[in-house]
Design an enzyme around this catalytic site. Structure first.
Site, PDB file in Angstrom:
ATOM      1  N   SER A 103      -3.897  79.574  80.268  1.00  0.00           N
ATOM      2  CA  SER A 103      -3.134  79.202  81.473  1.00  0.00           C
ATOM      3  C   SER A 103      -4.108  78.904  82.603  1.00  0.00           C
ATOM      4  CB  SER A 103      -2.236  80.347  81.890  1.00  0.00           C
ATOM      5  OG  SER A 103      -1.240  80.537  80.934  1.00  0.00           O
ATOM      6  N   GLU A 137      -7.119  67.000  90.508  1.00  0.00           N
ATOM      7  CA  GLU A 137      -6.108  66.071  89.973  1.00  0.00           C
ATOM      8  C   GLU A 137      -4.735  66.727  90.023  1.00  0.00           C
ATOM      9  OE1 GLU A 137      -8.450  66.234  86.616  1.00  0.00           O
ATOM     10  OE2 GLU A 137      -7.137  67.551  85.472  1.00  0.00           O
ATOM     11  N   LYS A 139      -1.236  68.477  89.105  1.00  0.00           N
ATOM     12  CA  LYS A 139      -0.758  69.364  88.058  1.00  0.00           C
ATOM     13  C   LYS A 139       0.635  68.864  87.698  1.00  0.00           C
ATOM     14  CE  LYS A 139      -0.288  74.218  86.809  1.00  0.00           C
ATOM     15  NZ  LYS A 139       1.074  74.166  86.296  1.00  0.00           N
ATOM     16  N   GLU A 198      -0.027  66.121  79.548  1.00  0.00           N
ATOM     17  CA  GLU A 198       1.309  66.565  79.918  1.00  0.00           C
ATOM     18  C   GLU A 198       2.269  65.398  79.707  1.00  0.00           C
ATOM     19  OE1 GLU A 198       1.274  69.729  80.928  1.00  0.00           O
ATOM     20  OE2 GLU A 198       3.139  70.044  82.027  1.00  0.00           O
ATOM     21  N   CYS A 442      44.800  68.816  86.258  1.00  0.00           N
ATOM     22  CA  CYS A 442      43.935  68.174  87.248  1.00  0.00           C
ATOM     23  C   CYS A 442      43.913  68.968  88.560  1.00  0.00           C
ATOM     24  CB  CYS A 442      44.402  66.739  87.508  1.00  0.00           C
ATOM     25  SG  CYS A 442      43.341  65.936  88.735  1.00  0.00           S
ATOM     26  N   CYS A 464      40.911  63.482  83.865  1.00  0.00           N
ATOM     27  CA  CYS A 464      42.324  63.404  84.196  1.00  0.00           C
ATOM     28  C   CYS A 464      42.782  62.028  83.710  1.00  0.00           C
ATOM     29  CB  CYS A 464      42.512  63.538  85.711  1.00  0.00           C
ATOM     30  SG  CYS A 464      44.173  63.106  86.240  1.00  0.00           S
ATOM     31  N   CYS A 469      48.033  60.770  91.748  1.00  0.00           N
ATOM     32  CA  CYS A 469      47.916  61.074  93.177  1.00  0.00           C
ATOM     33  C   CYS A 469      47.076  60.050  93.947  1.00  0.00           C
ATOM     34  CB  CYS A 469      47.329  62.462  93.374  1.00  0.00           C
ATOM     35  SG  CYS A 469      45.600  62.554  92.902  1.00  0.00           S
TER      36      CYS A 469
HETATM   37  S1  IVH Z   1      -6.024  72.051  82.904  1.00  0.00           S
HETATM   38  C1  IVH Z   1      -7.270  75.845  80.070  1.00  0.00           C
HETATM   39  N1  IVH Z   1      -4.994  70.079  84.221  1.00  0.00           N
HETATM   40  O1  IVH Z   1      -0.553  73.324  83.467  1.00  0.00           O
HETATM   41  C2  IVH Z   1      -6.095  75.275  80.761  1.00  0.00           C
HETATM   42  N2  IVH Z   1      -3.485  71.615  83.210  1.00  0.00           N
HETATM   43  O2  IVH Z   1      -1.445  76.448  83.092  1.00  0.00           O
HETATM   44  C3  IVH Z   1      -6.524  74.065  81.504  1.00  0.00           C
HETATM   45  N3  IVH Z   1      -1.099  71.028  83.517  1.00  0.00           N
HETATM   46  O3  IVH Z   1       0.917  73.831  80.736  1.00  0.00           O
HETATM   47  C4  IVH Z   1      -5.364  73.303  81.937  1.00  0.00           C
HETATM   48  N4  IVH Z   1      -1.446  69.204  84.693  1.00  0.00           N
HETATM   49  O4  IVH Z   1      -0.244  71.499  80.499  1.00  0.00           O
HETATM   50  C5  IVH Z   1      -4.720  71.172  83.500  1.00  0.00           C
HETATM   51  N5  IVH Z   1      -4.245  68.230  85.422  1.00  0.00           N
HETATM   52  C6  IVH Z   1      -3.972  69.316  84.689  1.00  0.00           C
HETATM   53  C7  IVH Z   1      -2.666  69.731  84.395  1.00  0.00           C
HETATM   54  C8  IVH Z   1      -2.450  70.889  83.655  1.00  0.00           C
HETATM   55  C9  IVH Z   1      -0.532  70.002  84.148  1.00  0.00           C
HETATM   56  C10 IVH Z   1      -0.362  72.106  82.816  1.00  0.00           C
HETATM   57  C11 IVH Z   1      -0.835  72.381  81.421  1.00  0.00           C
HETATM   58  C12 IVH Z   1      -0.406  73.787  81.173  1.00  0.00           C
HETATM   59  C13 IVH Z   1      -0.488  74.390  82.531  1.00  0.00           C
HETATM   60  C14 IVH Z   1      -1.764  75.196  82.653  1.00  0.00           C
END
Ligand code: IVH
Length: 715
Positions: A103, A137, A139, A198, A442, A464, A469
């Site tokens: 994560s 970048e 997320k 993603e 209705c 309905c 109405c």
């Molecule tokens: S890097 C080792 N970069 O966020 C983990 N993750 O908690 C490195 N996610 O479900 C992850 N955009 O799919 C990374 N630009 C991005 C991301 C990204 C979305 C998601 C990833 C995962 C969660 C990571």
């Protein structure tokens, strides 16, 4: 993916195939067509900048399909025709990731990021004030996808799963066109790689899909994220394809050469790794827009706040940014906890969640009678917007979530997408909550006569069926005048409701006989706005026939179907005599539409409405817009690709283009080797320079253009 030189060649060869000019044995044509189609997929799905029309792309695709059908030996697993496989049977398979997928730690502000920077530097034995570059970048808020390529071929795709084991879903990944089936990793000595990304859906596609589903009475998707993650798990790749998913790739997870030695580290930085993935044809956050390499943590934090401010305007759902140490060797040195890498952190945007109380449920009726429950909540601020009303979609939504009156509920607003209820907070129940009883008759109906609701097999919505109405008529009128249907300028929901309340607007026909004298004396109106409204309605009477048909709100008779039908009749009342078979004889019209439209016309009141509309001067016959333009085979510009530039003096740009088309030309949007004629007005810009440099384009003045159209009148 490709150098500019071979891009021009890809284009030229594609056009040669389209023109039927390629003479070569199928063994040579098939691989070339595969390569060309791969290029066009990349232009369309990764670059968002197609160079062929959809029709041309389909034509090339069909040429390849035909060759492969005639000789199955020509089919390769990575051929663009091989994206959609058969449906999956049985349950999904768990597969181990090549490297566990951890994560991310979280941060919420610049101070958190500075703390992170200090920690990283401590791990790396660096001075606090020595420079350290970060890649930043978005997320993406969708579903994680992990792709494995071996020998440059996509061999496996999986979801994140628990981080160690993922769910295998190669079939589904193959239909996502921004995922290349082959990529030249070997160019970088990479023999076996895992890339991570993603899967997401554009917010506008998500909204359009839901609008279409609402129209068809189908269950709505809760939010873009669920649409993407749910999409990855579908059993039928065809259905996955219909979701229009895309995949943004954000890193390598693993990569080794033939001997099994790491070959990713050699790329040096994360920035370079993403540049390589971009070059290999993946959809990657773009440098200078979605991603940046920041010289230090302060710059990284600035980029994060810049994106937080523009997140709503972005085409995709993002819930934050990711800040990563750019240097790959330093990443390895910083290492990992059991939970997350020490070299990366998520910068989370302000929450778009809130909790409130579900006080009541009210119901709305749509133009085809669909009953939509709406939750009334204690007002609460959600990402800067006060919320007190939230759609509950349908009965199943309420049941699946076991929502009860009095529940504390968790609300979420995803981007600029409408808020929705994530779940009730069951732990906070005190026993006073009351289950929501779904109505059997209705709930909108204001008359004495109860109307039982119906729910058709396969549909999520209760409807309905026999409105007594007038509530549905009102919704139909609102739709009739809307942009989508008759497009009556300036006349929206507010006017319709107002005129309805005054008793002037009870049927669609009433739209065309409004009492303008009375309207002009309404508060806030006056002569001018009444006149404007009259002019807009008069104008709308001449709308093409499909708009009238669409504006009747016949269940399932959508825009596409009304357009197809309008092409096939001389007068709207022809349809009163049509059999279901006559409808289904039209390609792309199915039995449901056929049945619904014939049923509608079997009702004499509906036929009478159309007669009334005709008497009121509403167009009931196909117009030029209804009839597809026939191909022009004669004229001075037959077969020529033309482009206009600079300001024209005698014609508007649009008129000039229309005249050119009527004389056989195709209008193109850019100067390329395929352009035949450039017509220049005053102050032509770079297009003229480019065309002159090419040396193959005929340059024409506006006068010469007019002269060619009608000799003797050009000057
Ligand atoms: S890097 C080792 N970069 O966020 C983990 N993750 O908690 C490195 N996610 O479900 C992850 N955009 O799919 C990374 N630009 C991005 C991301 C990204 C979305 C998601 C990833 C995962 C969660 C990571």
């Amino acid at each position: 993916m490709s150098t500019p030189a071979n891009q021009a060649q890809y284009y030229a060869r594609s056009k040669a195939y389209l023109a039927g000019e390629v003479i070569a044995p199928p063994q040579e044509q098939a691989p070339e067509l595969q390569e060309l189609l791969r290029y066009h997929e990349w232009r369309y799905y990764v670059q968002d900048d197609p160079v062929l029309s959809d029709f041309e792309y389909d034509t090339l695709y069909k040429q390849l399909e035909a060759l492969e059908a005639a000789d199955p030996g020509l089919v390769t697993p990575d051929s663009p025709t091989q994206r959609v496989g058969s449906d999956l049977t049985g349950d999904s398979v768990s597969v181990p990731h090549l490297v566990p997928m951890l994560s991310l730690g979280n941060s919420y502000n610049a101070a958190d990021l500075e703390e992170f920077d200090k920690q990283v530097k401590r791990m790396l034995n660096m001075e606090e004030d020595s420079p350290l570059a970060y890649a930043v970048e978005p997320k993406y808020d969708g579903g994680t996808i992990v792709l494995v390529y071996e020998n440059d071929q996509l061999i496996r795709a999986a979801t994140r799963g628990n981080g160690v084991m993922g769910e295998e879903m190669t079939h589904n990944a193959r239909v996502i066109r921004s995922i290349p089936l082959q990529a030249a990793f070997s160019k970088y000595g990479l023999h076996r790689v895992e890339v991570r990304g993603e899967v997401i859906i554009r917010k506008d596609r998500f909204e359009a899909m839901n609008a279409a589903r609402a129209e068809a009475g189908e269950t709505l998707f809760a939010n873009p994220r669920n649409t993407a993650t749910g999409g990855l798990r579908m059993k039928s790749p065809k259905e996955v394809a219909d979701r229009n998913l895309e995949a943004f790739i954000y890193s390598f997870g693993y990569g080794v050469d033939q001997e099994g030695n790491d070959a990713v580290q050699a790329l040096g930085t994360h920035t370079k790794a993403l540049d390589v993935l971009t070059e290999l044809g993946f959809k990657v956050p773009a440098t200078g827009y979605e991603r940046e390499t920041a010289a230090n943590i302060t710059e990284a934090a600035d980029f994060c706040t810049k994106w937080e401010a523009r997140r709503n305007e972005y085409a995709y759902e993002i819930d934050g940014m990711v800040v990563k140490v750019d240097d790959l060797a330093l990443q390895e040195r910083a290492g990992y906890t059991s939970h997350h890498p020490r070299w990366a952190i998520a910068y989370k945007f302000a929450a778009k969640q809130a909790t409130t109380t579900l006080e009541n449920v009210e119901y709305q009726v749509g133009k085809i009678g669909t009953i939509t429950p709406v939750a009334k909540t204690t007002p609460v601020s959600l990402a800067g917007v006060m919320i007190s009303s939230v759609s509950l979609h349908n009965e199943d939504f309420i049941k699946d979530k076991d929502l009860r009156l009095g529940d504390k509920v968790l609300l979420e607003r995803a981007g600029d997408v409408i808020p929705y209820i994530v779940k009730p907070l069951e732990d906070l129940r005190d026993g006073s909550e009351v289950p929501i009883e779904w109505p059997t008759v209705c709930p909108i109906n204001t008359t004495e006569v109860p109307v039982p609701l119906i729910r058709e097999a396969g549909e999520a919505a209760w409807r309905c069926p026999e409105c007594v109405c007038g509530a549905q008529d009102l919704q139909r009128i609102i739709f009739h005048v809307s942009k989508a249907a008759m497009d009556i300028d300036g006349m929206g929901k507010r006017y319709v409701e107002l005129f309805h309340a005054k008793g002037w607007l009870n049927t669609i026909a009433d739209v065309y006989r409004l009492p303008y004298d009375w309207i002009s004396v309404l508060e806030g109106f006056g002569n001018k706005s009444a006149n404007n409204l009259e002019a807009a309605i008069e104008k709308a009477k001449q709308q093409p026939l499909w708009r009238l048909l669409y504006g009747l709100s016949i269940h399932h008779f959508g825009k596409k179907a009304t357009q197809l039908v309008a092409q096939n009749i001389e007068h709207v009342l022809d349809l009163a005599d049509w059999t279901e078979e006559q409808f289904t004889n039209i390609k792309d019209i199915g039995p449901t539409v056929a049945k619904n439209v014939t049923d509608w016309f079997a009702n004499p009141a509906n036929v009478a409405l159309l007669r009334e509309l005709e008497e009121l001067g509403v167009n009931v016959k196909p117009t030029d817009e209804d009839r597809p333009a026939a191909e022009v085979t004669e004229g001075p510009f037959v077969g020529k690709a033309m482009l206009f530039t600079g300001s024209l003096q005698q014609l508007s740009r649009k008129e000039a283009q229309e005249k050119a088309k009527a004389a056989g030309a195709r209008i193109v949007s850019a100067v390329s080797s395929k352009l035949d004629i450039l017509v220049v007005g005053e102050k032509p810009g770079s297009k003229l320079k480019k065309a002159t440099a090419l040396g193959t384009v005929t340059v024409m003045t506006e006068a010469a253009f007019l002269e060619a159209l009608t000799p003797g009148q050009g000057t």
